[in-house]
Design a protein around this motif. Structure first.
Motif, short mmCIF file in Angstrom:
data_model
loop_
_atom_site.label_atom_id
_atom_site.label_comp_id
_atom_site.label_asym_id
_atom_site.label_seq_id
_atom_site.Cartn_x
_atom_site.Cartn_y
_atom_site.Cartn_z
N ILE A 157 1.61 -9.93 7.72
CA ILE A 157 1.70 -8.36 6.36
C ILE A 157 0.89 -8.48 4.90
N LEU A 158 0.04 -8.32 4.54
CA LEU A 158 -0.64 -7.80 3.74
C LEU A 158 -0.21 -6.58 2.92
N ILE A 159 -0.61 -6.27 1.22
CA ILE A 159 -0.25 -5.75 1.28
C ILE A 159 -1.65 -5.59 0.25
N ASP A 160 -2.34 -4.27 0.07
CA ASP A 160 -3.19 -4.39 -0.82
C ASP A 160 -2.93 -2.97 -0.93
N VAL A 161 -3.12 -2.86 -2.71
CA VAL A 161 -2.68 -1.61 -4.06
C VAL A 161 -3.79 -1.58 -4.66
N SER A 162 -4.36 0.31 -4.93
CA SER A 162 -5.53 0.55 -5.70
C SER A 162 -5.24 1.82 -5.73
N GLY A 163 -5.87 2.28 -6.96
CA GLY A 163 -5.27 3.78 -7.14
C GLY A 163 -5.10 3.76 -8.71
N VAL B 274 -1.21 7.61 -5.85
CA VAL B 274 -1.58 8.23 -6.52
C VAL B 274 -1.04 8.44 -6.95
N LEU B 275 0.06 8.60 -5.97
CA LEU B 275 2.16 9.10 -6.69
C LEU B 275 2.54 8.12 -8.01
N PRO B 276 3.10 8.40 -9.12
CA PRO B 276 3.50 7.86 -10.29
C PRO B 276 4.93 6.98 -9.36
N HIS B 277 5.24 5.47 -9.59
CA HIS B 277 6.49 5.34 -9.07
C HIS B 277 7.85 4.57 -10.03
N GLY B 278 8.77 5.25 -9.22
CA GLY B 278 10.09 5.03 -10.10
C GLY B 278 9.91 6.26 -10.77
N ALA B 279 9.55 7.95 -10.00
CA ALA B 279 9.43 9.05 -10.60
C ALA B 279 10.10 9.80 -10.49
N GLU C 239 -0.60 -0.26 -10.56
CA GLU C 239 -0.16 -1.25 -11.40
C GLU C 239 1.37 -1.58 -11.32
N GLY C 240 2.07 -2.93 -11.01
CA GLY C 240 3.21 -2.92 -11.01
C GLY C 240 4.32 -2.11 -9.55
N VAL C 241 3.17 -2.77 -8.35
CA VAL C 241 3.70 -1.78 -7.10
C VAL C 241 3.98 -2.84 -6.62
N THR D 174 3.29 -6.44 -3.65
CA THR D 174 2.86 -6.43 -2.45
C THR D 174 3.27 -7.44 -2.04
N ASP D 175 5.06 -7.79 -2.48
CA ASP D 175 5.28 -9.00 -1.07
C ASP D 175 6.43 -8.04 -0.71
N ASP D 176 7.96 -8.73 0.03
CA ASP D 176 8.61 -8.42 0.62
C ASP D 176 9.56 -7.52 -0.14
N ARG D 177 9.05 -7.59 -1.55
CA ARG D 177 10.43 -6.08 -2.14
C ARG D 177 9.66 -4.77 -1.64
N ASN D 178 8.48 -4.81 -1.55
CA ASN D 178 7.26 -3.31 -1.71
C ASN D 178 8.47 -2.99 0.27
N LEU D 179 9.08 -1.35 -0.43
CA LEU D 179 9.21 -1.05 1.61
C LEU D 179 8.27 -0.63 2.39
N ILE D 180 7.51 -1.10 1.90
CA ILE D 180 5.98 -1.00 2.80
C ILE D 180 5.76 -2.03 3.88
N TRP D 181 6.46 -3.31 3.36
CA TRP D 181 6.69 -4.63 4.24
C TRP D 181 7.70 -4.87 5.26
N GLN D 182 8.89 -3.80 4.18
CA GLN D 182 10.32 -3.89 4.96
C GLN D 182 9.96 -3.17 6.08
#
Length: 273
Positions: free
Chosen positions: A49-55, A87-92, A59-61, A63-71
């Motif tokens: 599992i690899l997570i690449d984040v852009s957009g 595209v969406l702000p997180h913690g929002a 920042e702050g997302v 990319t390890d097993d803390r991410n719900l996508i990974w889980q």
């Protein structure tokens, strides 16, 4: 096979906190809709599992097993690379992380990798309703999701950049056994009818969130000064607020008003359904 998917923003038109179980889970009664703005994901199978984040909001997302996508991927038994356009702000308060994870689970279920509802709920109360991704009534701990017929709602979403931790908002609740919505949600012919009914409902987390992030009240005050507004309220645990309008033209005019005054706020005119 590479798959591409869209993870829409989740908006809580109402959010009634109706109780708390002995295990700490809160009981909710919420009318939920989804926007035509959201994150985009691209899933490519691989051996890890690899997570690449852009957009804009990369920042702050994590990319390890803390991410719900990974889980979500790991729970479904899938391995590979996930490219996330944030595209969406997180913690929002608009379910960005939950919608991302739910979209992964839906995509993998279509590839014969379904997950049990118990696992979905373990990722968060919003996962089942985000998997439905349509106007719904969400009850209990998020385990009861019922489709609801609503008109398309022209809206404006505004986030002032304030991060409001969900746990802190729940902790600040003065009361947890509030009344639910009426048992029957009427059929609405127009956005105006829907907004008039919504005005009699609540977001029980709005007051506590504003106590933590006073910008919430400022956003709501400024939305209420826009032309042709029908209703303004906070979504989820905040700090994103929404306003409803009779037409998309009115929503775009309101977006211009807010953007002109606050160029640093996230501001998107959208249609909710």
């Amino acid at each position: 096979m590479t798959a591409e998917a869209f993870a829409p923003a989740k908006i809580n038109l109402t959010l009634h906190v109706t109780g708390q179980r002995a295990d700490g889970y809160h009981l909710l009664d919420s009318l939920v809709v989804f926007a035509d703005v959201g994150d985009r994901l691209r899933l490519t199978p691989g051996d890890q599992i690899l997570i690449d984040v852009s957009g804009e909001f990369a920042e702050g997302v994590p990319t390890d097993d803390r991410n719900l996508i990974w889980q979500a991927a790991e729970g479904a038994g899938w391995y590979g690379r996930v490219q996330l356009d944030k595209v969406l702000p997180h913690g929002a308060g608009i379910g960005g992380g939950s919608s991302d994870a739910a979209t992964v689970l839906k995509t993998l279920a279509a590839q014969d990798l379904p997950t049990p509802k118990e696992f979905q709920l373990s990722l968060g109360a919003d996962i089942p309703v985000c998997m439905a991704a349509q106007a719904s009534r969400m009850q209990g701990i998020g385990d009861h999701v019922t489709p609801v017929k609503l008109p398309k709602l022209p809206a404006l979403l505004v986030n002032p950049g304030a991060h409001v931790p969900t746990g802190a908002v729940f902790s600040a609740l003065a009361q947890r056994d509030n009344p639910p919505m009426p048992s029957h949600i009427p059929d609405f012919a127009t956005p105006q009818e829907c907004a008039a009914w919504l005005a009699g409902q609540r977001n029980d987390m709005q007051g506590p969130a504003a106590g933590i992030a006073p910008l919430v009240d400022q956003v709501l005050a400024e939305l209420n000064c826009t032309g042709n507004i029908l209703l303004a309220r906070m979504s989820g645990s905040g700090a994103t607020c929404f306003a409803l309008y009779p037409t998309m033209k009115a929503a775009h005019h309101a977006a211009y008003e807010i953007e002109t005054a606050h160029s640093d706020w996230w501001c998107v005119a959208t249609e909710l359904s």
